[in-house]
Each structure stands twice: as C-alpha cells, then as structure tokens.
Design a protein around this motif. Structure first.
Motif, short mmCIF file in Angstrom:
data_model
loop_
_atom_site.label_atom_id
_atom_site.label_comp_id
_atom_site.label_asym_id
_atom_site.label_seq_id
_atom_site.Cartn_x
_atom_site.Cartn_y
_atom_site.Cartn_z
N ALA A 102 57.74 85.22 -53.86
CA ALA A 102 58.13 83.81 -53.85
C ALA A 102 57.37 83.03 -54.93
O ALA A 102 56.21 83.32 -55.24
CB ALA A 102 57.85 83.20 -52.48
N LYS A 231 58.08 76.63 -46.49
CA LYS A 231 59.50 76.38 -46.19
C LYS A 231 60.37 76.76 -47.39
O LYS A 231 61.40 77.43 -47.25
CB LYS A 231 59.70 74.91 -45.84
CG LYS A 231 61.10 74.53 -45.42
CD LYS A 231 61.14 73.08 -44.94
CE LYS A 231 62.50 72.70 -44.38
NZ LYS A 231 63.57 72.73 -45.39
N ILE A 232 59.95 76.34 -48.59
CA ILE A 232 60.72 76.66 -49.79
C ILE A 232 60.73 78.17 -50.03
O ILE A 232 61.75 78.74 -50.40
CB ILE A 232 60.13 75.93 -51.01
CG1 ILE A 232 60.32 74.42 -50.87
CG2 ILE A 232 60.79 76.41 -52.31
CD1 ILE A 232 59.65 73.61 -51.96
N GLY A 234 60.75 80.50 -47.94
CA GLY A 234 61.72 81.14 -47.06
C GLY A 234 63.15 80.83 -47.42
O GLY A 234 64.04 81.67 -47.26
N GLU A 235 63.38 79.61 -47.92
CA GLU A 235 64.75 79.18 -48.20
C GLU A 235 65.19 79.49 -49.63
O GLU A 235 66.36 79.79 -49.88
CB GLU A 235 64.88 77.68 -47.94
CG GLU A 235 64.66 77.29 -46.49
CD GLU A 235 64.69 75.78 -46.29
OE1 GLU A 235 64.73 75.04 -47.29
OE2 GLU A 235 64.68 75.35 -45.12
N ASN A 236 64.27 79.39 -50.58
CA ASN A 236 64.61 79.61 -51.99
C ASN A 236 63.38 80.15 -52.71
O ASN A 236 62.66 79.40 -53.37
CB ASN A 236 65.10 78.31 -52.65
CG ASN A 236 65.53 78.53 -54.09
OD1 ASN A 236 65.52 79.65 -54.58
ND2 ASN A 236 65.91 77.47 -54.77
N TYR A 239 62.54 79.12 -56.43
CA TYR A 239 62.65 77.68 -56.62
C TYR A 239 62.15 77.22 -57.99
O TYR A 239 62.79 76.44 -58.68
CB TYR A 239 61.88 76.97 -55.51
CG TYR A 239 61.79 75.47 -55.67
CD1 TYR A 239 62.91 74.66 -55.46
CD2 TYR A 239 60.59 74.86 -56.04
CE1 TYR A 239 62.83 73.28 -55.61
CE2 TYR A 239 60.51 73.49 -56.20
CZ TYR A 239 61.63 72.71 -55.98
OH TYR A 239 61.54 71.36 -56.14
#
Length: 484
Positions: A102, A231-232, A234-236, A239
């Motif tokens: 990530a 949170k980011i 996990g989602e993107n 990013y």
C-alpha cells in the motif's frame, strides 16, 4: 490504411491469436505452435526482480529551470545560467514494502531525480526526510532485513525493528521524524524531498564547497492520520500513484523549489556536528537555504515498466562540478546502487531509453546481456590507442581532497545522537507531540521483550525527559533509574 497487423516478436504476421494449434478438436496442443510457445515463454519472464528496497513507486517526466545564479559555486553545466531548462525524470517510492504494498504506510519516501544534462545524466537520490536511520553502509543490509519479513513467519517483525533501533541510537532522529505526522504524506505532491547526504560542488576555478539539497514542495506539506491511511490502504492501496498520475493528466503540474545549504570546506573541521553524518542536519541558522531552481512535473509515463520500473538511479551518477563527500553511507551507496541495477535490470541498464543520456555516450564498454545498440560497431575497442578513440579530459577529474590516518574500521568521532532528536521534539506543539507518542506506543506495544522497550525508552529520555517519560507511561513501564 494503416498497417496494424499483429506480429510475433520476430515480426511475422499472426494468423490466429485466439486458438492454439491442436491435434483435432480435442487433441493435445502441438509443440509446433511457436506463437503460443513464444507468448507463454515471454509471459513467464515478464517480471524482473523487484527492487530490494523502494520496490513500490510512481514516476513522472518534467523539467528543471535555474532561477538563481550559482555558477560561482559549481561548474555543473545544467546550473550554468538563469533560465536554463533541463529535462528530468523522477521516481517516488516507499522503502520497505513490496511492489504490491500500500502507498499510505508509515515509511520514508524515496525521492530520486534524474537530470538529462548536456554533460551526461545526474541523479539526486534521496528521501522525503533530511536524515537517515544509519550512517555507515556496512549496517544497511541488517537494517533493511529488520524492515522486511521474518524468515519463519513471513510477517513484519516489530521485535526485530525495535531491537535494531534500540541498539543503534543514531537512528533516533529519523525514528522521531518517521513516527511524527510527517511519517505518512497525504500525497506524493505534498511532501518535501532531500538529497540527505553532503555533496561537494566545485567551480570552474577548482574551488569547492560542501552542500545539501532541499526540494520544497510548492503544493504545501500535507499529511494524513494513521486511521485515514489505514482506510485508504484497504480501499485504494495505489492512492498515491493514482493521485500523481491524475494531477498531471489534468494539467495540475506539481512543482518544487530546489535550495541548497552551502558550507565552506574548512567549516567541516569545526562544526558542532559532523557534517558528513547523514543522521544529522545542518542548522539553517548557520547555513541558510539558497535558491537554485524550480522542478516541474508535466508529463506522465507512457508505459510503467519501460519508464518507472526500468528507471535506475544512483548517487554515483555524477557530472562535472558535483563531487562526493566522506559520508560513509554515501560511499557505500556509490557502489551498491549501480550494482543493484546491474543485477536487477542488466549490465546495459544505462542504455535503456529511460536511463540513456541525451548527449552521445562514448566508451569502451562492450557486450553483455541485451546489448541492443550497435555495441560500438567496428570502432577501436580499447584504450589507450593510436586510432583516435575517445580519451579522457583531465579538466573533468573529480576535485582532489586530502586524506590521512590509519586504515582501520572506525566510526564517526561525534556520537551525540540525542540533541537534534530532542530539538525536533521540542519544536512540536502539544498536538504533534501527542500524535508522535501515540504512534510510537502503538508501534512498540507488539514488541514481546521489555528489555528492548526499556532500552529504546532510554534513548527517547536522553533526547528529552518528557519524550521518554510519555513513551514509558504509554507502554505501562517506568523509565530506568540509571538514565535519569
């Protein structure tokens, strides 16, 4: 009509790219389907080894424009006059994670810039922090091992991380930066960049100065909290990569001002910190920032692998007017970076389009895997020679410097690892200190052994008693009496 026919890698037209050649409708696939074999064989080899460090990254093209005359300090051609523009490529990265990790983890960010100058390529290979965890390259493999995965569990190992840091007090300054709000940038556009090491500029008369590079973002520094970062992630997880690409694509071109600190050569012997110790900074009160120019990123890569993944950088990629310093960490990187690229990309990595110098390259290096130019043709292939081959230009030798002493394994003379870390802590407001303490406590709680925690707490306490006490209280421990 444009010829857009599909071909094999050797240029022959492909008649069927949807169906393998088989022995009848249900028969086994035939070995004679060379197009199938070539596709599968190439697919199996599409991944080069990922970088040991800085594996996850994003890049962009741009230019550098000189805005202040620094020719009295350096003869570097790309800095020779105000208004001069030099094309460049930059690669941002995380340090410890793998290629698919990530973007928003707590980690330093690599900040590597390749200038395509008229006198060859010049790389500034630094981070978004002005210091580093260690100051001698002999410790680098061990340090990176602690940031990677445990050989048994294949999980990240807080015990190894904090054990190494607690036994390496020189890491305290960088640990404090990493665990502060600056540890997770909001985007790649909203962080500063630094050359980190000390370098030497030499002018046309042969006079030199020590310098440090500072890239200051024009977008402003912005960071995100651990909760938002998680949170980011996990989602993107891509990013930062996406943000940089989209900003450039819509014409919102990121920019940085480049500054240098300049130290007279003789000050290196009397400055209160060793100026070649990459775990320390130079006070800007002592050596103010001097503007050099402006970096603008205005073009995205056309192909990620060809440009971002195959881009190779090294602090040893130098041009006349820029020399190195006795920084022990830098000295090791001069070898390690070029060597990593020879292993990962190949002996001829410098000839790839993204790495190739814009001026003509002339040397006697020949052969090697994937040599795809004329390999020097029929020209003379050794030196010295009597056939007019390229020869050295003595005026471009690196500047001489005196050396003395006994060959031995020695450390730095200065071992104050606490003053600058403590100064940084005291510069923070209460909210920033609270975030720092919370981040450190959260990172240290999984450490299984109290002796490791207590050893690290002593370092925090020596930097600032309040700093160490708050960490100890957060971990449910007491500051050892021996350090009070």
């Amino acid at each position: 009509m444009t010829n857009n026919r599909l071909t094999t890698s050797w240029g022959a037209p492909v008649g069927d790219n949807q169906n393998s050649i088989t022995a009848g409708d249900r028969g086994p696939t035939l070995l004679q389907d060379v197009h199938l074999l070539e596709k599968l064989a190439h697919f199996n080899r599409e991944r080069v080894p990922e970088r040991v460090v800085h594996a996850k990254g994003a890049g962009a093209h741009g230019y550098f424009e000189v805005t202040n005359d620094v020719s009295k300090y350096t003869k570097a051609n790309f800095l020779s006059e105000v208004g001069k523009r030099t094309p460049l490529f930059i690669r941002f990265s995380t340090v410890a994670g793998e290629l698919g990790s990530a973007d928003t983890v707590r980690d330093p960010r690599g900040f590597a810039v390749k200038f395509y100058t008229e006198e060859g390529n010049y790389d500034i290979v630094g981070n978004n922090t002005p210091v580093f965890f260690i100051r001698d390259a002999i410790k680098f493999p061990d340090f990176i091992h602690t940031q990677k995965r445990d050989p048994q569990t294949h999980l990240k190992n807080p015990n190894a991380i904090w054990d190494f840091w607690s036994l390496s007090p020189e890491a305290l300054h960088q640990v404090t930066i990493l665990m502060s709000d600056r540890g997770i940038p909001a985007t790649l556009r909203h962080m500063h960049g630094f050359g980190s090491h000390t370098f030497k500029w030499t002018n046309a008369e042969g006079d030199g100065v020590w310098i440090k590079y500072h890239f200051k973002t024009e977008q402003g520094v912005k960071n995100i909290s651990p909760e938002v970062a998680a949170k980011i992630a996990g989602e993107n997880p891509d990013y930062h990569t996406e943000d940089l690409f989209n900003a450039i694509e819509k014409g919102d071109f990121p920019a940085w001002k480049l500054y240098v600190q300049i130290m007279p050569l003789e000050d290196a012997d009397t400055y209160r910190f060793d100026p070649f110790d990459v775990t320390k900074v130079w006070s800007q009160k002592d050596y103010p920032l001097i503007e050099v120019g402006r970096m603008v990123l205005d073009r995205n890569p056309e192909n990620y692998f060809a440009e971002v993944e195959q881009a190779t950088f090294s602090p040893g990629t130098l041009v006349p007017g820029v020399d190195v310093s006795p920084d022990k960490m830098l000295q090791g990187r001069l070898f390690a970076y070029h060597d990593a690229h020879r292993y990962r990309v190949g002996a001829n990595h410098q000839a790839l389009p993204i790495n190739r110098a814009r001026n003509e390259v002339k040397n006697y290096q020949r052969d090697g895997q994937m040599r795809f130019d004329d390999n020097g043709g029929k020209s003379v292939y050794y030196e010295p020679n009597s056939f007019g081959g390229p020869s050295e230009t003595p005026e471009h030798k690196q500047a001489a410097f005196p050396v003395s002493g006994v060959a031995d394994s020695v450390g730095y003379d200065h071992n104050d690892h606490y003053t600058q870390a403590g100064d940084l802590y005291r510069l923070m407001n209460e909210e920033q200190r609270a975030h720092l303490v919370s981040n450190i406590v959260g990172a240290m709680k999984p450490v299984e052994r109290d002796d490791i925690k207590l050893r690290q707490i002593q370092h925090f306490y020596k930097a600032d008693p309040e700093y160490g006490t708050r960490i100890a209280e957060g971990l449910g421990l007491a500051v050892p009496e021996s350090v009070k």
